[in-house]
Design a protein around this motif. Structure first.
Motif, PDB file in Angstrom:
ATOM      1  N   ILE A 165       0.854  -1.181   0.000  1.00 62.56           N
ATOM      2  CA  ILE A 165       0.000   0.000   0.000  1.00 62.56           C
ATOM      3  C   ILE A 165       0.894   1.237   0.000  1.00 62.56           C
ATOM      4  CG2 ILE A 165      -1.742   1.306   1.282  1.00 62.56           C
ATOM      5  CD1 ILE A 165      -2.765  -1.329   2.388  1.00 62.56           C
ATOM      6  N   LEU A 166       0.809   2.018  -1.064  1.00 65.42           N
ATOM      7  CA  LEU A 166       1.636   3.215  -1.219  1.00 65.42           C
ATOM      8  C   LEU A 166       0.903   4.482  -0.781  1.00 65.42           C
ATOM      9  CD1 LEU A 166       3.125   2.408  -4.751  1.00 65.42           C
ATOM     10  CD2 LEU A 166       4.108   1.879  -2.506  1.00 65.42           C
ATOM     11  N   MET A 167      -0.408   4.417  -0.793  1.00 65.60           N
ATOM     12  CA  MET A 167      -1.215   5.571  -0.406  1.00 65.60           C
ATOM     13  C   MET A 167      -2.437   5.063   0.330  1.00 65.60           C
ATOM     14  SD  MET A 167      -2.294   8.699  -2.919  1.00 65.60           S
ATOM     15  CE  MET A 167      -2.924  10.259  -2.311  1.00 65.60           C
ATOM     16  N   LYS A 168      -2.701   5.603   1.506  1.00 62.31           N
ATOM     17  CA  LYS A 168      -3.800   5.113   2.335  1.00 62.31           C
ATOM     18  C   LYS A 168      -4.612   6.288   2.848  1.00 62.31           C
ATOM     19  CE  LYS A 168      -4.700   2.216   6.399  1.00 62.31           C
ATOM     20  NZ  LYS A 168      -4.070   1.390   7.467  1.00 62.31           N
ATOM     21  N   HIS A 169      -5.924   6.247   2.561  1.00 61.27           N
ATOM     22  CA  HIS A 169      -6.843   7.315   2.980  1.00 61.27           C
ATOM     23  C   HIS A 169      -6.341   8.679   2.525  1.00 61.27           C
ATOM     24  CE1 HIS A 169      -8.978   4.278   5.020  1.00 61.27           C
ATOM     25  NE2 HIS A 169      -8.218   4.213   6.109  1.00 61.27           N
ATOM     26  N   GLY A 170      -5.797   8.725   1.298  1.00 68.62           N
ATOM     27  CA  GLY A 170      -5.356   9.983   0.718  1.00 68.62           C
ATOM     28  C   GLY A 170      -3.984  10.440   1.158  1.00 68.62           C
ATOM     29  N   LYS A 171      -3.294   9.666   1.988  1.00 70.08           N
ATOM     30  CA  LYS A 171      -1.975  10.053   2.474  1.00 70.08           C
ATOM     31  C   LYS A 171      -0.907   9.170   1.839  1.00 70.08           C
ATOM     32  CE  LYS A 171       0.833  10.443   6.671  1.00 70.08           C
ATOM     33  NZ  LYS A 171       0.887  10.227   8.140  1.00 70.08           N
ATOM     34  N   ILE A 172       0.102   9.803   1.230  1.00 67.44           N
ATOM     35  CA  ILE A 172       1.203   9.058   0.605  1.00 67.44           C
ATOM     36  C   ILE A 172       2.121   8.508   1.691  1.00 67.44           C
ATOM     37  CG2 ILE A 172       3.207   9.228  -0.911  1.00 67.44           C
ATOM     38  CD1 ILE A 172       1.786  11.447  -2.414  1.00 67.44           C
ATOM     39  N   LEU A 173       2.382   7.217   1.623  1.00 73.12           N
ATOM     40  CA  LEU A 173       3.248   6.561   2.605  1.00 73.12           C
ATOM     41  C   LEU A 173       4.672   6.525   2.047  1.00 73.12           C
ATOM     42  CD1 LEU A 173       0.845   3.613   3.539  1.00 73.12           C
ATOM     43  CD2 LEU A 173       0.994   5.895   4.564  1.00 73.12           C
ATOM     44  N   HIS A 174       5.462   7.548   2.406  1.00 72.85           N
ATOM     45  CA  HIS A 174       6.786   7.685   1.787  1.00 72.85           C
ATOM     46  C   HIS A 174       7.721   6.544   2.165  1.00 72.85           C
ATOM     47  CE1 HIS A 174       7.046   9.777   5.680  1.00 72.85           C
ATOM     48  NE2 HIS A 174       8.313   9.419   5.695  1.00 72.85           N
ATOM     49  N   LYS A 175       7.525   5.943   3.349  1.00 73.06           N
ATOM     50  CA  LYS A 175       8.360   4.809   3.737  1.00 73.06           C
ATOM     51  C   LYS A 175       8.112   3.611   2.814  1.00 73.06           C
ATOM     52  CE  LYS A 175       8.915   5.929   8.641  1.00 73.06           C
ATOM     53  NZ  LYS A 175       8.690   5.448  10.036  1.00 73.06           N
ATOM     54  N   GLU A 176       6.844   3.422   2.441  1.00 75.15           N
ATOM     55  CA  GLU A 176       6.503   2.314   1.538  1.00 75.15           C
ATOM     56  C   GLU A 176       7.014   2.588   0.125  1.00 75.15           C
ATOM     57  OE1 GLU A 176       5.195  -0.479   2.677  1.00 75.15           O
ATOM     58  OE2 GLU A 176       5.308   0.459   4.643  1.00 75.15           O
ATOM     59  N   GLU A 235       8.199  10.961  -8.511  1.00 79.51           N
ATOM     60  CA  GLU A 235       7.839  11.305  -9.894  1.00 79.51           C
ATOM     61  C   GLU A 235       7.224  10.102 -10.604  1.00 79.51           C
ATOM     62  OE1 GLU A 235      10.684  11.984  -8.459  1.00 79.51           O
ATOM     63  OE2 GLU A 235      10.571  14.177  -8.330  1.00 79.51           O
ATOM     64  N   ALA A 236       7.820   8.910 -10.418  1.00 82.11           N
ATOM     65  CA  ALA A 236       7.278   7.705 -11.050  1.00 82.11           C
ATOM     66  C   ALA A 236       5.910   7.364 -10.481  1.00 82.11           C
ATOM     67  CB  ALA A 236       8.247   6.534 -10.842  1.00 82.11           C
ATOM     68  N   PHE A 237       5.736   7.579  -9.178  1.00 81.01           N
ATOM     69  CA  PHE A 237       4.450   7.306  -8.540  1.00 81.01           C
ATOM     70  C   PHE A 237       3.359   8.226  -9.096  1.00 81.01           C
ATOM     71  CE2 PHE A 237       1.591   8.178  -4.827  1.00 81.01           C
ATOM     72  CZ  PHE A 237       0.942   6.944  -4.840  1.00 81.01           C
ATOM     73  N   LEU A 238       3.675   9.508  -9.239  1.00 78.54           N
ATOM     74  CA  LEU A 238       2.707  10.457  -9.793  1.00 78.54           C
ATOM     75  C   LEU A 238       2.374  10.125 -11.244  1.00 78.54           C
ATOM     76  CD1 LEU A 238       4.065  13.803  -8.289  1.00 78.54           C
ATOM     77  CD2 LEU A 238       2.112  12.435  -7.502  1.00 78.54           C
ATOM     78  N   ARG A 277      -1.331   9.320 -12.805  1.00 75.87           N
ATOM     79  CA  ARG A 277      -1.888   9.985 -13.991  1.00 75.87           C
ATOM     80  C   ARG A 277      -2.349   8.967 -15.019  1.00 75.87           C
ATOM     81  NH1 ARG A 277       2.540  13.501 -12.997  1.00 75.87           N
ATOM     82  NH2 ARG A 277       3.806  12.426 -14.571  1.00 75.87           N
ATOM     83  N   GLN A 278      -1.592   7.890 -15.169  1.00 73.56           N
ATOM     84  CA  GLN A 278      -1.975   6.852 -16.122  1.00 73.56           C
ATOM     85  C   GLN A 278      -3.225   6.105 -15.675  1.00 73.56           C
ATOM     86  OE1 GLN A 278       1.650   4.536 -16.454  1.00 73.56           O
ATOM     87  NE2 GLN A 278       2.422   5.777 -18.140  1.00 73.56           N
ATOM     88  N   ASN A 279      -3.565   6.222 -14.389  1.00 72.85           N
ATOM     89  CA  ASN A 279      -4.798   5.628 -13.866  1.00 72.85           C
ATOM     90  C   ASN A 279      -5.916   6.664 -13.740  1.00 72.85           C
ATOM     91  OD1 ASN A 279      -4.539   2.621 -12.783  1.00 72.85           O
ATOM     92  ND2 ASN A 279      -2.564   3.604 -12.471  1.00 72.85           N
ATOM     93  N   SER A 280      -5.778   7.778 -14.488  1.00 72.01           N
ATOM     94  CA  SER A 280      -6.781   8.855 -14.473  1.00 72.01           C
ATOM     95  C   SER A 280      -6.998   9.387 -13.063  1.00 72.01           C
ATOM     96  CB  SER A 280      -8.110   8.362 -15.074  1.00 72.01           C
ATOM     97  OG  SER A 280      -7.933   7.919 -16.390  1.00 72.01           O
ATOM     98  N   ALA A 281      -5.910   9.519 -12.314  1.00 79.55           N
ATOM     99  CA  ALA A 281      -5.988  10.025 -10.946  1.00 79.55           C
ATOM    100  C   ALA A 281      -4.931  11.111 -10.740  1.00 79.55           C
ATOM    101  CB  ALA A 281      -5.799   8.891  -9.951  1.00 79.55           C
ATOM    102  N   SER A 282      -4.940  12.117 -11.607  1.00 76.48           N
ATOM    103  CA  SER A 282      -3.966  13.202 -11.496  1.00 76.48           C
ATOM    104  C   SER A 282      -4.249  14.088 -10.288  1.00 76.48           C
ATOM    105  CB  SER A 282      -3.969  14.043 -12.777  1.00 76.48           C
ATOM    106  OG  SER A 282      -5.271  14.537 -13.039  1.00 76.48           O
ATOM    107  N   ASP A 283      -5.523  14.121  -9.849  1.00 75.62           N
ATOM    108  CA  ASP A 283      -5.896  14.889  -8.663  1.00 75.62           C
ATOM    109  C   ASP A 283      -5.729  14.001  -7.430  1.00 75.62           C
ATOM    110  OD1 ASP A 283      -6.951  16.475  -6.694  1.00 75.62           O
ATOM    111  OD2 ASP A 283      -8.746  17.032  -7.826  1.00 75.62           O
ATOM    112  N   LEU A 284      -4.691  14.270  -6.646  1.00 75.66           N
ATOM    113  CA  LEU A 284      -4.385  13.415  -5.498  1.00 75.66           C
ATOM    114  C   LEU A 284      -5.491  13.441  -4.448  1.00 75.66           C
ATOM    115  CD1 LEU A 284      -0.584  14.179  -4.967  1.00 75.66           C
ATOM    116  CD2 LEU A 284      -1.637  12.303  -6.233  1.00 75.66           C
ATOM    117  N   SER A 285      -6.275  14.512  -4.400  1.00 70.90           N
ATOM    118  CA  SER A 285      -7.334  14.607  -3.402  1.00 70.90           C
ATOM    119  C   SER A 285      -8.458  13.607  -3.666  1.00 70.90           C
ATOM    120  CB  SER A 285      -7.906  16.029  -3.365  1.00 70.90           C
ATOM    121  OG  SER A 285      -8.504  16.360  -4.606  1.00 70.90           O
TER     122      SER A 285
END
Length: 233
Positions: free
Chosen positions: A105-116, A125-128, A132-140
């Motif tokens: 899990i890299l992102m949980k409840h809208g929070k990026i887990l930088h340790k993961e 940059e690769a994560f973002l 975007r490729q998953n049509s989720a450019s808006d992180l919110s």
């Protein structure tokens, strides 16, 4: 006569062509035996299998002095090991955890887990880019982002940002189901036509859509709800 199999110092060109045909058909049969799963995603086992098979059978195609029997037997052994490990992983959950990576899990409840992210060796940059490729450019809008075992990132959006479905709107729409090809490049696919009607019925459908005959149609399909699609030549 069988130099293409035994190998020879000056192997003629036609012998290399025969070898290439044998290896191609051989690998095709191996993949068919292993099943479609091996081609759907590249996990650790599939990657190892592809590299080893390519190395074993690639050299005899370019070196005419090498016999083909040994590499073919080695490839069969590799395929057998690959299949055995796949079956063992399917039947033994504990062993599956050894050869298959757990989703991260890299992102949980809208929070990026930088340790993961560091654990998965993924830059921000690769994560973002993957988002975007998953049509989720808006992180919110993102609830969860998960690194799957095949290396792909799955995105689960927050409920309020999910696409509204007909079920959400409480509308009943008949299922379109599987689409069958009735005409392909002007040729009638009779086996599919018989599932929905007769050849006379098909000709009537063709005429209703302004075509004199099926030869004027590049593609004609029908789904289980009866919806017909036509693309002319």
């Amino acid at each position: 006569m069988f130099d293409f199999w035994q190998g020879a110092e000056n192997l003629p060109v036609y012998a290399f062509m025969i070898r290439a045909t044998i290896v191609y058909v051989y690998i095709f049969l191996i993949v068919k035996v292993l099943g479609q799963r091996s081609m759907s995603s590249i996990d650790a086992l599939d990657f190892i299998f592809g590299v080893v098979i390519g190395d074993i059978l690639g050299e005899p195609l370019t070196d005419g002095e090498l016999p083909l029997a040994g590499p073919a037997a080695a490839a069969a052994m590799t395929a057998g090991l690959h299949l055995s490990l796949s079956v063992l992983a399917l039947k033994t959950p504990r062993f599956r955890r050894i050869i298959e990576d757990e989703p991260i899990i890299l992102m949980k409840h809208g929070k990026i887990l930088h340790k993961e992210l560091r654990k998965a060796k993924i830059t921000l940059e690769a994560f973002l880019m993957d988002l975007r490729q998953n049509s989720a450019s808006d992180l919110s809008e993102v609830d969860y982002a998960i690194l799957e075992m095949n290396g792909a990132i799955s995105v689960i959006k927050k409920s309020s940002y999910e696409t509204v479905t007909l079920n959400d709107m409480q509308k009943n729409v008949p299922s379109k189901g599987y689409t069958s090809v009735l005409i392909e490049d002007g040729q009638i696919i009779e086996a599919n036509v018989k599932k929905f009607g007769t050849l006379d019925w098909l000709r009537e459908q063709v005429h209703q859509r302004g075509f004199a005959n099926p030869k004027q149609i590049f593609l004609m399909t029908i789904d289980e709800s009866g919806q017909i699609y036509v693309s002319p030549k």
